[in-house]
Design a protein around this motif. Structure first.
Motif, PDB file in Angstrom:
ATOM      1  N   ASP A  53      44.758  48.629  37.502  1.00  0.00           N
ATOM      2  CA  ASP A  53      44.498  49.213  38.823  1.00  0.00           C
ATOM      3  C   ASP A  53      43.825  50.563  38.631  1.00  0.00           C
ATOM      4  O   ASP A  53      42.811  50.654  37.975  1.00  0.00           O
ATOM      5  CB  ASP A  53      45.776  49.299  39.657  1.00  0.00           C
ATOM      6  N   GLN A  54      44.423  51.633  39.165  1.00  0.00           N
ATOM      7  CA  GLN A  54      43.830  52.969  39.035  1.00  0.00           C
ATOM      8  C   GLN A  54      44.351  53.720  37.809  1.00  0.00           C
ATOM      9  O   GLN A  54      44.040  54.892  37.615  1.00  0.00           O
ATOM     10  CB  GLN A  54      44.107  53.792  40.290  1.00  0.00           C
ATOM     11  N   TYR A  55      45.117  53.059  36.968  1.00  0.00           N
ATOM     12  CA  TYR A  55      45.734  53.697  35.799  1.00  0.00           C
ATOM     13  C   TYR A  55      44.975  53.351  34.523  1.00  0.00           C
ATOM     14  O   TYR A  55      44.328  52.317  34.426  1.00  0.00           O
ATOM     15  CB  TYR A  55      47.196  53.275  35.687  1.00  0.00           C
ATOM     16  N   ARG A  56      45.080  54.246  33.528  1.00  0.00           N
ATOM     17  CA  ARG A  56      44.442  54.047  32.240  1.00  0.00           C
ATOM     18  C   ARG A  56      45.497  54.129  31.139  1.00  0.00           C
ATOM     19  O   ARG A  56      46.390  54.977  31.187  1.00  0.00           O
ATOM     20  CB  ARG A  56      43.373  55.114  31.967  1.00  0.00           C
ATOM     21  N   ILE A  57      45.339  53.269  30.147  1.00  0.00           N
ATOM     22  CA  ILE A  57      46.173  53.285  28.951  1.00  0.00           C
ATOM     23  C   ILE A  57      45.251  53.629  27.794  1.00  0.00           C
ATOM     24  O   ILE A  57      44.204  53.002  27.625  1.00  0.00           O
ATOM     25  CB  ILE A  57      46.805  51.903  28.684  1.00  0.00           C
ATOM     26  N   CYS A  58      45.608  54.617  26.981  1.00  0.00           N
ATOM     27  CA  CYS A  58      44.807  54.996  25.827  1.00  0.00           C
ATOM     28  C   CYS A  58      45.600  54.747  24.555  1.00  0.00           C
ATOM     29  O   CYS A  58      46.775  55.116  24.467  1.00  0.00           O
ATOM     30  CB  CYS A  58      44.389  56.455  25.904  1.00  0.00           C
ATOM     31  N   TYR A  59      44.919  54.130  23.589  1.00  0.00           N
ATOM     32  CA  TYR A  59      45.592  53.763  22.349  1.00  0.00           C
ATOM     33  C   TYR A  59      44.595  53.725  21.205  1.00  0.00           C
ATOM     34  O   TYR A  59      43.385  53.723  21.410  1.00  0.00           O
ATOM     35  CB  TYR A  59      46.287  52.406  22.497  1.00  0.00           C
ATOM     36  N   LYS A  60      45.123  53.703  19.980  1.00  0.00           N
ATOM     37  CA  LYS A  60      44.316  53.514  18.783  1.00  0.00           C
ATOM     38  C   LYS A  60      44.731  52.198  18.144  1.00  0.00           C
ATOM     39  O   LYS A  60      45.869  51.764  18.281  1.00  0.00           O
ATOM     40  CB  LYS A  60      44.526  54.651  17.785  1.00  0.00           C
ATOM     41  N   SER A  61      43.792  51.604  17.436  1.00  0.00           N
ATOM     42  CA  SER A  61      44.045  50.327  16.795  1.00  0.00           C
ATOM     43  C   SER A  61      43.781  50.444  15.300  1.00  0.00           C
ATOM     44  O   SER A  61      42.694  50.843  14.886  1.00  0.00           O
ATOM     45  CB  SER A  61      43.139  49.253  17.403  1.00  0.00           C
ATOM     46  N   ASP A  62      44.785  50.105  14.504  1.00  0.00           N
ATOM     47  CA  ASP A  62      44.624  50.034  13.052  1.00  0.00           C
ATOM     48  C   ASP A  62      44.580  48.555  12.712  1.00  0.00           C
ATOM     49  O   ASP A  62      45.624  47.888  12.651  1.00  0.00           O
ATOM     50  CB  ASP A  62      45.790  50.737  12.357  1.00  0.00           C
ATOM     51  N   ASP A  63      43.367  48.047  12.507  1.00  0.00           N
ATOM     52  CA  ASP A  63      43.199  46.618  12.281  1.00  0.00           C
ATOM     53  C   ASP A  63      43.594  46.175  10.882  1.00  0.00           C
ATOM     54  O   ASP A  63      43.778  44.985  10.640  1.00  0.00           O
ATOM     55  CB  ASP A  63      41.761  46.207  12.591  1.00  0.00           C
ATOM     56  N   VAL A  64      43.744  47.105   9.966  1.00  0.00           N
ATOM     57  CA  VAL A  64      44.205  46.768   8.616  1.00  0.00           C
ATOM     58  C   VAL A  64      45.719  46.620   8.616  1.00  0.00           C
ATOM     59  O   VAL A  64      46.267  45.614   8.152  1.00  0.00           O
ATOM     60  CB  VAL A  64      43.747  47.833   7.589  1.00  0.00           C
TER      61      VAL A  64
END
Length: 92
Positions: A53-64
């Protein structure tokens, strides 16, 4: 499937939300952990962002290591502040 991890500041952002919004956020996080591809923030910042909706989630991804670490959740105005880009208010 990715493991989830949380930045120490995550809980403060998450706890500000209404319960109905928290449910939507958790459901989106389940999709992110399951491998939903994200999009990078602007300006080359090393975070991914997802919208609920009007909200944001911020994250990092370590694919290893297969870990997704969550940093921020909030409405669009809080999101702009968090990434260091204040909303431009038109002058009269």
């Amino acid at each position: 499937m990715y493991a989830k991890d949380f930045h120490p500041g995550w809980k403060e952002y998450f706890n500000k939300l209404d319960n109905s919004v928290k449910i939507k956020i958790v459901n989106k996080m389940k999709k992110i952990i399951a491998g939903l591809p994200g999009r990078h923030l602007e300006r080359g910042l090393p975070y991914f962002t997802a919208e609920v909706d009007q909200y944001r989630i911020c994250y990092k991804s370590d694919d290893v290591a297969m870990i997704r670490r969550f940093y921020f959740v909030g409405d669009h105005k809080e999101y702009l502040k968090w990434i260091g880009k204040e909303e431009i208010v038109p002058s009269d």
